[in-house]
Design a protein around this motif. Structure first.
Motif, short mmCIF file in Angstrom:
data_model
loop_
_atom_site.label_atom_id
_atom_site.label_comp_id
_atom_site.label_asym_id
_atom_site.label_seq_id
_atom_site.Cartn_x
_atom_site.Cartn_y
_atom_site.Cartn_z
N ASP B 76 -26.71 7.84 5.20
CA ASP B 76 -25.85 7.41 5.75
C ASP B 76 -24.62 6.83 5.60
O ASP B 76 -24.16 8.63 6.14
CB ASP B 76 -25.81 6.95 3.35
CG ASP B 76 -25.89 8.81 3.26
OD1 ASP B 76 -25.23 9.84 3.39
OD2 ASP B 76 -26.47 8.33 1.65
N MET B 77 -23.44 7.27 4.72
CA MET B 77 -22.24 7.83 5.42
C MET B 77 -21.18 7.63 3.79
O MET B 77 -21.16 7.39 3.08
CB MET B 77 -21.66 6.91 5.88
CG MET B 77 -21.44 6.60 7.26
SD MET B 77 -20.53 4.83 8.58
CE MET B 77 -21.45 4.57 9.20
N ASP B 78 -20.71 9.19 3.61
CA ASP B 78 -19.82 9.47 2.67
C ASP B 78 -18.79 9.15 3.38
O ASP B 78 -17.99 9.30 3.90
CB ASP B 78 -19.32 10.12 2.20
CG ASP B 78 -21.42 10.70 1.51
OD1 ASP B 78 -21.88 9.59 1.36
OD2 ASP B 78 -21.35 12.19 1.69
N LEU B 79 -17.96 7.84 2.29
CA LEU B 79 -16.94 7.68 2.75
C LEU B 79 -15.32 7.80 1.79
O LEU B 79 -15.20 7.37 -0.06
CB LEU B 79 -16.71 5.89 2.91
CG LEU B 79 -17.84 5.16 4.18
CD1 LEU B 79 -17.49 3.80 3.68
CD2 LEU B 79 -17.70 5.57 5.27
N ALA B 80 -14.41 8.75 2.08
CA ALA B 80 -13.38 8.62 1.41
C ALA B 80 -11.82 7.91 1.89
O ALA B 80 -11.15 8.63 2.95
CB ALA B 80 -12.61 10.61 0.76
N TRP B 81 -11.63 6.65 1.32
CA TRP B 81 -10.99 5.84 1.25
C TRP B 81 -9.22 6.64 1.12
O TRP B 81 -9.05 7.19 -0.24
CB TRP B 81 -10.67 4.46 0.77
CG TRP B 81 -11.56 3.84 0.90
CD1 TRP B 81 -13.23 3.88 0.07
CD2 TRP B 81 -13.04 3.14 2.40
NE1 TRP B 81 -13.99 3.18 1.06
CE2 TRP B 81 -13.32 3.06 2.49
CE3 TRP B 81 -11.79 3.10 3.50
CZ2 TRP B 81 -14.63 2.37 3.45
CZ3 TRP B 81 -11.70 2.56 4.65
CH2 TRP B 81 -14.36 2.42 4.44
N VAL B 82 -8.13 6.85 2.02
CA VAL B 82 -7.20 7.53 1.74
C VAL B 82 -5.88 6.01 1.65
O VAL B 82 -5.49 4.88 2.23
CB VAL B 82 -6.44 7.62 2.83
CG1 VAL B 82 -5.25 8.63 2.67
CG2 VAL B 82 -7.37 8.56 2.89
N THR B 83 -5.39 6.42 0.58
CA THR B 83 -3.56 5.10 -0.03
C THR B 83 -2.58 6.35 0.18
O THR B 83 -2.96 7.43 -0.03
CB THR B 83 -4.39 4.76 -1.58
OG1 THR B 83 -3.84 5.80 -2.54
CG2 THR B 83 -5.90 4.38 -1.82
N ASP B 84 -1.89 5.18 0.05
CA ASP B 84 -0.84 6.40 -0.24
C ASP B 84 -0.24 7.32 -1.60
O ASP B 84 -1.13 6.66 -2.38
CB ASP B 84 0.54 5.18 -0.22
CG ASP B 84 1.09 4.09 -1.48
OD1 ASP B 84 0.26 4.84 -1.89
OD2 ASP B 84 1.68 2.89 -0.86
N PHE B 85 0.78 7.78 -1.48
CA PHE B 85 1.36 8.53 -2.61
C PHE B 85 0.88 7.50 -4.06
O PHE B 85 0.64 8.07 -5.39
CB PHE B 85 2.27 9.32 -2.98
CG PHE B 85 1.73 9.75 -1.74
CD1 PHE B 85 0.95 11.54 -1.34
CD2 PHE B 85 2.70 10.56 0.01
CE1 PHE B 85 1.12 11.64 -0.32
CE2 PHE B 85 2.94 11.54 0.75
CZ PHE B 85 1.61 12.52 0.60
N GLU B 86 1.61 7.42 -3.85
CA GLU B 86 2.33 5.81 -5.35
C GLU B 86 1.47 4.71 -5.20
O GLU B 86 2.18 4.16 -5.58
CB GLU B 86 3.94 6.33 -4.93
CG GLU B 86 4.06 7.02 -5.14
CD GLU B 86 4.47 7.86 -6.41
OE1 GLU B 86 3.56 7.17 -7.44
OE2 GLU B 86 4.57 9.30 -5.93
N VAL B 87 -0.24 4.66 -5.40
CA VAL B 87 -0.61 3.73 -5.40
C VAL B 87 -0.59 2.39 -6.52
O VAL B 87 -0.47 3.26 -7.53
CB VAL B 87 -2.05 4.10 -4.61
CG1 VAL B 87 -2.76 4.77 -6.07
CG2 VAL B 87 -3.41 2.81 -4.35
N THR B 88 -0.58 2.00 -6.56
CA THR B 88 -0.53 0.76 -7.98
C THR B 88 -1.34 -0.09 -7.68
O THR B 88 -1.70 -0.57 -6.50
CB THR B 88 0.66 0.10 -8.25
OG1 THR B 88 0.99 -0.94 -6.99
CG2 THR B 88 1.99 1.32 -7.45
N LYS B 89 -1.43 -1.23 -8.30
CA LYS B 89 -2.81 -2.03 -8.62
C LYS B 89 -1.80 -2.76 -8.12
O LYS B 89 -2.91 -4.30 -7.55
CB LYS B 89 -2.89 -2.50 -10.28
CG LYS B 89 -3.87 -1.55 -10.68
CD LYS B 89 -4.15 -1.50 -12.36
CE LYS B 89 -4.82 -0.79 -13.26
NZ LYS B 89 -4.96 -0.97 -14.27
#
Lengths: 149, 149
Positions: B76-89
């Motif tokens: 499989d793949m382990d995936l870590a998705w990156v968001t910006d610092f101030e991620v919001t809903k």
């Protein structure tokens, strides 16, 4: 049913993931932290059924002798009674009142309770526990149970 | 070796990438790791998830697990998705994340998904790539790949 070595591996991995959550709590906040914990909690949730199934199947076991402490953290809504400890010399039964009991040879016992964001929590740490017997009580289980070598 | 391949390091003696995050382009990723039918199938699944991730507002992805190793048929793949610092809903909608997770856990796939609100912070990418790259089965640290979306 997983083997004993797989059980220990799963417990180790769960402990590692919990340490990552603690690290993330220091680094992230808000929705970012929520997302961060979401992924790790999902991984922990995958590990937990096999760990609990193994513990329920065994009922009683003597873990490897290098285990030095056993820790149970209970999270949840509503009040959690402070743990009570019966016996200190060669064996002890720790009853958290509504969650789980342990028996084991105990060198030292520390008890603490703290307010957690998700509710009240009681933390029990037993140093030098060479064996223990986890017992479900009122359907609640430890949110995390750590064996520290 | 082409000049492109220099960006992704060679495997170590265990068939793993060196510890840390290794930035590469999608072309370099496919050239190095989409090398048989099984891996192509996994890549097709990844493409589907990446499309969803872009729509969700994620900025990048760290890829780990057994895929970026010398293993012929990785699980499989382990995936870590990156968001910006101030991620919001508002920037990354919870329902969008849920959709990604549902797609990642369909039959035959049980991919692990993590989330990191670390934007393009190189130092933190390296730190978390090291933390997420650890393999509990082999007890070894493995490198991860870092790709922009």
């Amino acid at each position: 049913m997983i083997s004993f070595s797989d059980y220990l591996e799963a417990v180790d991995e769960r402990q590692r993931l919990e340490r990552l959550i603690e690290r993330g709590r220091k680094e992230f906040s808000g929705y970012g932290l929520e997302l961060f914990e979401r992924g790790l909690r999902a991984k922990i949730a995958k590990l937990t059924p096999s760990i609990e199934a193994w513990e329920l199947q065994q009922g009683y076991f003597s873990p490897v002798p290098h285990i030095q402490s056993l820790e149970c953290v209970i999270l949840g809504s509503g009040m959690v009674e402070l743990p009570t400890v019966l016996g200190f010399s060669s064996s002890a039964t720790i009853n958290t009142g509504n969650v789980q009991m342990f028996q084991g040879r105990v060198q030292d016992v520390t008890l603490a309770a703290s307010q957690m964001p998700s509710g009240n929590a009681a933390e029990t740490s037993v140093l030098g526990a060479w064996s223990y017997k986890p017992v479900r009580n009122h359907g609640r289980v430890c949110e995390r149970s750590l064996l520290v070598g | 070796m082409s000049e492109k391949n220099i960006l992704i390091p060679q495997f170590d003696e265990f068939g793993h990438l060196p510890v840390g995050g290794h930035e590469c382009t999608w072309e370099e990723f496919y050239e190095r790791f989409r090398i048989n039918n099984h891996r192509e199938e996994l890549c097709n699944k990844l493409v589907e998830l990446v499309r969803l991730a872009k729509n969700c507002g994620f900025l990048g992805v760290l890829i780990g697990g057994s895929f970026p190793t010398a293993k012929d048929n990785p699980d499989d793949m382990d995936l870590a998705w990156v968001t910006d610092f101030e991620v919001t809903k508002a920037t990354v909608k919870p329902e969008c994340v849920q959709l990604m997770e549902d797609r990642a856990t369909t039959v035959n796939y049980g991919w692990s998904m993590q989330y990191l609100p670390i934007d393009h912070d190189h130092e933190r990418i390296q730190q978390w790539a090291k933390a997420f790259g650890y393999c509990s089965k082999t007890k070894r640290d493995r490198g991860m790949l870092v790709l922009a979306l």
